[in-house]
Scaffold this active site. Structure first.
Site, PDB file in Angstrom:
ATOM      1  CE  LYS A   3      61.034  23.490  45.631  1.00 27.23           C
ATOM      2  NZ  LYS A   3      60.771  24.012  46.991  1.00 27.23           N
ATOM      3  CB  VAL A   7      62.157  16.993  42.643  1.00 25.64           C
ATOM      4  CG1 VAL A   7      63.428  16.528  43.339  1.00 25.64           C
ATOM      5  CG2 VAL A   7      61.463  18.059  43.468  1.00 25.64           C
ATOM      6  N   GLY A  33      54.062  22.071  43.677  1.00 20.76           N
ATOM      7  CA  GLY A  33      53.517  23.385  43.372  1.00 20.76           C
ATOM      8  C   GLY A  33      54.531  24.364  42.824  1.00 20.76           C
ATOM      9  CG  LEU A  79      63.880  12.151  41.821  1.00 21.18           C
ATOM     10  CD1 LEU A  79      64.709  12.688  42.973  1.00 21.18           C
ATOM     11  CD2 LEU A  79      63.964  10.631  41.773  1.00 21.18           C
ATOM     12  CG  ASP A 106      53.065  23.494  51.767  1.00 19.92           C
ATOM     13  OD1 ASP A 106      51.902  23.079  51.904  1.00 19.92           O
ATOM     14  OD2 ASP A 106      53.646  23.507  50.666  1.00 19.92           O
TER      15      ASP A 106
END
Length: 457
Positions: free
Chosen positions: A172, A158, A154, A150, A269
């Site tokens: 992930k 995924v 970093g 997908l 983030d």
């Protein structure tokens, strides 16, 4: 011994043995010693002494055994000393053993209490999250097939997966070379499992096996926000109403993190690629690997390791390592401009320019042409007043000093009402120059990965 002088000696039956002789002596209160009268062979007969024992001496190479009667009082004294010493030693040993036992029990009790408290804390910090077997995840993703990929960030890639029960998941997979280690991995598990909000991605489970660290999320069929707003074709799917709802949803998700959840959580983030979209284009904030919890009434914290993504980091965090809820507000301000304009705050389109998106937007604002920032594909569907309000709010979020930025609760109030907005000061434009200096020193990666000033991700 050489037996005493026999002047006070009485000889008895020569057939008596030593035991019988002893008995005879003990029966007579005047008897002071006894011995065999005939020492040949095994010894026999009985000799009893009365009165003083004269001419008694030790013979080195000869002689015979002499049994002397000692007063009971003398025996009691000697034996009493031994008994007292024995009792004293025994009591001392007993006391020491008792103290050791008490110390052990107290320590064991404290240990149990500590372990109990730790267990309670661990249960609070690490809520029950399903642990998946690696074989199940490998099977669901077709061995992490490229066709099921997908995206990539970093910390790794995924993948889309489908479990045996038909449930779709997003996996992930942390890369071995990523900066996210076990600490960040467990941090993300603990955080997401406790955070329940419609605008936060839901964690379905995790897997730690054979050097693999996997996080299993609910599947978001429309991938991430950056997949749409930065693509010249796909951005047309997002009309103004959809974008405004996304903006409002992100704001509500941040408000929950900062104020309404059990803990005050700083995401650190927030960016377009960390906002996922469900099948109805509702936004869900994801990727809590860098998030931090502030305890009690704490509102800010300082770190020596600055982490985040180039273009979204607040100046006070980038320079001094000082982060707070207002750091997330700054990132939200950048994201707000990107959603409205369809442009990245940094990227190839700015490589040959001296200004970034924030500075471009501010120049248009002071020139009285803020709506020129709006993406061309939004011209037809755009609500001018709402778009202008979003740009205005973004500048308030991008103020140089954290205390000048609004809280997320006030941001939502400004988005959701027609209240008069305060005039913004010039936003933190110098951040672009700061990022540029970092980029020249090769401390920031050239793709959409997050960055760390002191530790590369």
């Amino acid at each position: 011994m050489k037996v005493p002088d026999t002047s006070n000696c009485l000889y008895l039956n020569q057939s008596m043995n030593l035991v019988e002789c002893r008995d005879k002596c003990l029966r007579n209160c005047s008897c002071v010693a006894y011995a065999n009268s005939d020492i040949r062979g095994e010894g026999s007969g009985c000799a009893l002494w009365f009165g003083d024992l004269n001419d008694l001496r030790t013979l080195p190479d000869a002689g015979q055994d002499l049994y002397i009667r000692v007063p009971a009082s003398e025996l009691e004294t000697k034996n009493g000393r031994k008994i007292k010493i024995g009792i004293a030693v025994g009591v001392t040993i007993g006391v020491l053993c008792g103290l050791v036992l008490v110390f052990f029990l107290v320590r064991k009790g404290r240990t149990r209490s500590i372990l109990k408290d730790r267990s309670k804390e661990e249960q609070e910090e690490d809520p029950k999250v399903p642990l998946y077997d690696l074989s199940v995840i490998v099977s669901s993703t077709d061995n992490f097939s490229h066709k099921n990929k997908l995206g990539e960030g970093g910390f790794g890639s995924v993948f889309k997966g489908t479990l045996e029960n038909g449930q779709r998941i997003a996996v992930k997979r942390l890369s071995s070379g990523s900066g996210q280690g076990i600490k960040e991995f467990k941090n993300e598990i603990a955080l997401i499992a406790k955070l329940q909000h419609r605008n936060l991605v839901k964690l379905q489970g995790y897997c730690i096996q054979n050097e693999e660290k996997l996080l299993i999320y609910e599947y978001m069929p429309n991938k991430s926000l950056d997949f749409f707003i930065f693509d010249q074709t796909k951005k047309r799917v997002l009309d103004w109403n959809t974008r405004f709802n996304i903006i409002l949803g992100i704001a509500k998700g941040l408000l929950y993190l900062h104020q309404d959840s059990r803990h005050r959580v700083i995401h650190r983030d927030l960016k377009a690629s960390n906002v996922l979209l469900d099948d109805e284009m509702n936004p869900k904030i994801s990727d809590f690997g860098l998030a931090r919890i502030l305890g009690g009434d704490q509102t800010t914290e300082i770190t020596r390791c600055v982490v985040g993504t180039y273009g979204y980091i607040a100046p006070e965090y980038a320079i001094d390592g000082n982060f707070s809820v207002k750091s997330d507000v700054f990132s939200f301000g950048v994201l707000l401009l990107e959603i409205v304009s369809g442009k990245k705050n940094r990227g190839d389109q700015h490589q040959n320019q001296n200004t970034n998106l924030i500075e471009q937007a501010w120049n248009l604002w002071i020139e009285g042409r803020p709506l020129d920032l709006i993406s061309e594909d939004l011209k037809e569907s755009c609500n001018g007043s709402e778009a202008l309000r979003c740009i205005h709010i973004s500048f308030l979020c991008l103020q140089q000093h954290p205390h000048d930025r609004p809280s997320m609760s006030f941001v939502i109030m400004m988005l959701d009402s027609e209240i008069c907005l305060p005039q913004p000061k010039q936003p933190a434009l110098f951040v672009g120059e700061y990022y540029s200096s970092l980029n020249k020193s090769n401390l920031i990666s050239g793709n959409e990965l997050s960055m760390s000033i002191l530790e590369a991700r």
